[in-house]
Motif scaffolding. Structure first.
Motif, PDB file in Angstrom:
ATOM      1  N   LYS A   9      10.292  -8.920   2.851  1.00 28.00           N
ATOM      2  CA  LYS A   9      10.722  -8.015   3.909  1.00 28.00           C
ATOM      3  C   LYS A   9      10.011  -6.673   3.859  1.00 28.00           C
ATOM      4  N   LEU A  10       9.731  -6.191   2.645  1.00 24.70           N
ATOM      5  CA  LEU A  10       9.179  -4.839   2.495  1.00 24.70           C
ATOM      6  C   LEU A  10       7.664  -4.831   2.358  1.00 24.70           C
ATOM      7  N   GLY A  11       7.045  -5.999   2.299  1.00 30.03           N
ATOM      8  CA  GLY A  11       5.591  -6.062   2.161  1.00 30.03           C
ATOM      9  C   GLY A  11       5.163  -5.953   0.709  1.00 30.03           C
ATOM     10  N   LEU A  12       3.904  -5.595   0.506  1.00 29.98           N
ATOM     11  CA  LEU A  12       3.343  -5.517  -0.844  1.00 29.98           C
ATOM     12  C   LEU A  12       3.810  -4.228  -1.527  1.00 29.98           C
ATOM     13  N   LEU A  13       4.583  -4.381  -2.602  1.00 26.49           N
ATOM     14  CA  LEU A  13       5.146  -3.228  -3.311  1.00 26.49           C
ATOM     15  C   LEU A  13       4.319  -2.902  -4.534  1.00 26.49           C
ATOM     16  N   ASN A  14       4.002  -1.607  -4.716  1.00 25.18           N
ATOM     17  CA  ASN A  14       3.347  -1.151  -5.942  1.00 25.18           C
ATOM     18  C   ASN A  14       4.314  -1.222  -7.113  1.00 25.18           C
ATOM     19  N   SER A  38       5.984 -16.053 -12.418  1.00 27.36           N
ATOM     20  CA  SER A  38       4.609 -16.542 -12.310  1.00 27.36           C
ATOM     21  C   SER A  38       4.218 -16.897 -10.877  1.00 27.36           C
ATOM     22  N   GLU A  39       5.220 -17.123 -10.002  1.00 24.64           N
ATOM     23  CA  GLU A  39       4.937 -17.538  -8.635  1.00 24.64           C
ATOM     24  C   GLU A  39       5.046 -16.393  -7.629  1.00 24.64           C
ATOM     25  N   GLU A  40       5.913 -15.429  -7.877  1.00 26.10           N
ATOM     26  CA  GLU A  40       6.218 -14.415  -6.867  1.00 26.10           C
ATOM     27  C   GLU A  40       5.621 -13.045  -7.169  1.00 26.10           C
ATOM     28  N   LEU A  41       5.101 -12.843  -8.357  1.00 24.42           N
ATOM     29  CA  LEU A  41       4.430 -11.576  -8.678  1.00 24.42           C
ATOM     30  C   LEU A  41       2.926 -11.819  -8.719  1.00 24.42           C
ATOM     31  N   GLU A  42       2.157 -10.815  -8.321  1.00 23.34           N
ATOM     32  CA  GLU A  42       0.703 -10.935  -8.285  1.00 23.34           C
ATOM     33  C   GLU A  42       0.050  -9.841  -9.126  1.00 23.34           C
ATOM     34  N   LEU A  56     -11.280  -2.977 -16.703  1.00 27.42           N
ATOM     35  CA  LEU A  56     -10.517  -3.355 -15.508  1.00 27.42           C
ATOM     36  C   LEU A  56      -9.047  -3.208 -15.833  1.00 27.42           C
ATOM     37  N   GLU A  57      -8.330  -2.424 -15.033  1.00 29.67           N
ATOM     38  CA  GLU A  57      -6.891  -2.275 -15.263  1.00 29.67           C
ATOM     39  C   GLU A  57      -6.130  -3.274 -14.401  1.00 29.67           C
ATOM     40  N   LEU A  58      -5.181  -3.974 -15.012  1.00 31.25           N
ATOM     41  CA  LEU A  58      -4.343  -4.923 -14.291  1.00 31.25           C
ATOM     42  C   LEU A  58      -3.154  -4.181 -13.693  1.00 31.25           C
ATOM     43  N   LEU A  59      -2.951  -4.350 -12.391  1.00 33.12           N
ATOM     44  CA  LEU A  59      -1.882  -3.672 -11.666  1.00 33.12           C
ATOM     45  C   LEU A  59      -0.913  -4.715 -11.114  1.00 33.12           C
ATOM     46  N   LEU A  60       0.358  -4.560 -11.419  1.00 37.19           N
ATOM     47  CA  LEU A  60       1.371  -5.513 -10.968  1.00 37.19           C
ATOM     48  C   LEU A  60       1.769  -5.213  -9.528  1.00 37.19           C
TER      49      LEU A  60
END
Length: 589
Positions: free
Chosen positions: A376-381, A345-349, A366-370
């Motif tokens: 270190k690697l930045g924002l990961l899809n 709940s804290e580290e995923l957006e 609206l599609e929710l995308l994790l």
């Protein structure tokens, strides 16, 4: 008594001095050299202390016999012969006891000749040589038998498939690489479809199919550039690694692309139908290959690389190992360790991307995308770590986190006067358990969500070989008011008869189906597909729209809605509410 002993020792020394002073005959010298050499070899190869002592004692007695011509040594030799004969029964080779018995007969003949006809006393030592060299061979044979007995049963020569196992391939590989360290390739072959045969027809059919497959592969390996593998009294060129995996190694000295030709031949021969009993069965094969210079040429590491290539490229029939795969695996292991300690709940957006109706341009959902803001690697899809979440056993907790966020947003939207459905991409089959259904029921009731406000889309592979229980669970979700869809339709081949049985609310065509340019005739085929689903009451959405050409193609297909970066970029939770208000005011204008 002491005087007598001194007298005997003095006479022994004088006798030894006199006997060694005169020249030793050539025959005696050869016999002594042979006895010394064989005795030393036996002492080296023998592991038992008592047997080492027996060999050493025999050497000493023989030297007394040959150098000093002491008659007493003849009878001492007889005692040692008897001990050898008793000990020979402990060896696994039964012929050894017969050899010792024959040597004793030879010794008895020369002893009789010495006593009756004054034959040279040194002749009696001739009976030693058959025993010596017989013991040397028997010791080596026993070592091999014991080492094979210590191996697990599934690693012995000559298994039920008629090909050797991994241990034999390792031994052959190391020996051949010592003889010829030139370029070589390790090939791993994996058979697909036999597990389904085991499930539906029984293990007996699967085992027969496996044996016939191994025989077909062997027939393609009649080439002297393939490493020979000892297999009992014969030679094989294919090894069984266990399960549905086989392997062989080929040199590239004469033909640089020999492995590719062999792989093509193997895949073609496996693709031909098999006749097992009264059934005609079809299976397929995949293969990976690894340069033997990789991983410092270590056999077990090369096998692991072959497995890794098959795992990393599951959709390819021929997989070439690359070092980047090893790096990728290490990175995945690091991510798994990080995910094991992650606070979901804290580290995923959550990010959001809208889809638009083709008619009227309204927001379809609206599609929710994790997303994972990695330190270190930045924002990961999600695509870069979604499989890691499943491996880490976090699929259900993460899915619940996303659905709870969707439910909270749905309530907030309704309070703001916005009626926008929320679409959630679900992991897979594990979401169709009874616990998940109970969770969805609770969420919908707690947040006062109506039918159609929450959409769940499942990967297309979930619907392959779908069973009745899965169909029942999907229907239960729909009865709760959740709309169910198929994600990336077109990437996984779903049979049309299966598709007609699926009671789903929408399908999302894969971006591969709208990619440009399309082959001739594709438009007509896809238009018929879209029309057929719409006639069934299924909404059709084109996803992955990245260009104007794709958007125009989607319009020609007459899809119900479109989605992609060309239309709108994913937005964070902070920006999506403002964007929706702007869109609503624009739409009202």
């Amino acid at each position: 008594m002491l005087a007598q002993s001194s007298t005997w020792f003095t006479s022994f020394l004088s006798t030894f001095t006199e006997s060694t002073a005169h020249s030793v005959s050539l025959f005696d010298a050869l016999v002594m050299g042979g006895v010394a050499t064989a005795g030393i070899m036996l002492c080296i190869v023998t592991k038992e202390v008592l047997l080492k002592g027996l060999h050493a004692a025999l050497c000493i007695i023989t030297f007394l016999l040959l150098l000093l011509n002491i008659p007493m040594a003849m009878f001492m030799l007889a005692i040692v012969f008897a001990i050898y004969h008793a000990y020979s029964f402990s060896f696994s080779a039964s012929w050894l006891s017969k050899l010792v018995a024959g040597s004793i007969c030879i010794y008895a003949i020369f002893l009789s000749g010495y006593l009756l006809s004054q034959w040279p006393i040194s002749f009696a030592a001739l009976g030693l040589f058959p025993i010596y060299f017989g013991l040397l061979y028997a010791t080596r044979l026993d070592t091999q038998v014991k080492s094979q007995a210590d191996l697990p049963k599934n690693k012995l020569f000559g298994n039920e498939l008629g090909v050797p196992y991994r241990a034999c391939l390792r031994q052959a590989y190391e020996e051949q690489r010592r003889l010829d360290p030139g370029p070589a390739i390790l090939v791993v072959v994996f058979l697909e479809g036999i597990e389904q045969v085991n499930t539906h027809l029984g293990r007996e059919f699967g085992d027969t199919l496996l044996a016939e497959s191994a025989n077909r592969i062997q027939q393609q390996l009649n080439n002297r550039d393939i490493f020979p593998i000892p297999n009992g009294n014969s030679v094989s060129r294919l090894a069984h690694l266990g399960g549905l995996h086989f392997a062989f190694v080929c040199r590239l000295g004469r033909f640089e692309y020999l492995h590719e030709q062999l792989i093509d031949d193997i895949l073609l021969c496996i693709a031909k139908p098999f006749h097992v009993g009264s059934c005609t069965l079809e299976i397929s094969a995949r293969a990976s290959y690894v340069n033997c210079d990789e991983e410092l040429g270590q056999f077990d590491s090369l096998i692991s690389c072959g497995y890794l290539a098959l795992d990393k490229l599951p959709k390819q029939s021929i997989c070439a190992y690359q070092q980047q795969m090893q790096i990728s695996q290490v990175e995945q292991q690091v991510r798994l360790r990080e995910l094991a300690n992650i606070k979901i709940s804290e580290e995923l957006e959550i990010f959001f991307q809208p889809a638009f109706s083709q008619q009227g341009g309204k927001i379809a959902y609206l599609e929710l995308l994790l997303r994972w803001p990695h330190p270190k690697l930045g924002l990961l899809n999600a695509e870069s770590f979604i499989e890691d979440i499943r491996l880490a056993g976090l699929a259900l907790p993460v899915a619940r986190f996303v659905i709870e966020r969707a439910a909270e947003l749905a309530m907030a939207l309704k309070m703001e006067g916005l009626q926008v459905p929320l679409n959630i991409n679900i992991f897979g089959q594990e979401m169709l358990q009874q616990d998940f259904l109970s969770f969805m029921d609770h969420i919908l009731l707690e947040h006062y969500l109506q039918a159609g406000e929450i959409l769940l889309e499942f990967p297309a592979q979930v619907f392959l070989n779908i069973d009745q229980q899965t169909l029942s669970r999907i229907e239960q979700l729909r009865q709760l008011g959740v709309h169910i869809g198929i994600d990336r339709f077109g990437q996984t081949p779903i049979q049309l008869n299966q598709l007609s049985e699926l009671q789903v609310d929408f399908i999302k065509l894969s971006a591969e189906l709208t990619a440009q340019p399309q082959p001739e005739g594709a438009l007509a085929i896809f238009k018929n597909l879209v029309a057929m689903q719409q006639q069934r009451g299924v909404t059709v959405i084109c996803e992955g729209i990245e260009s104007k050409a794709q958007l125009e193609f989607a319009k020609l297909l007459k899809c119900d809605a479109v989605q992609g970066h060309y239309l709108a970029q994913p937005m964070s939770s902070k920006g999506v509410m403002g964007w929706l208000h702007k869109w609503q005011s624009k739409d009202n204008d």
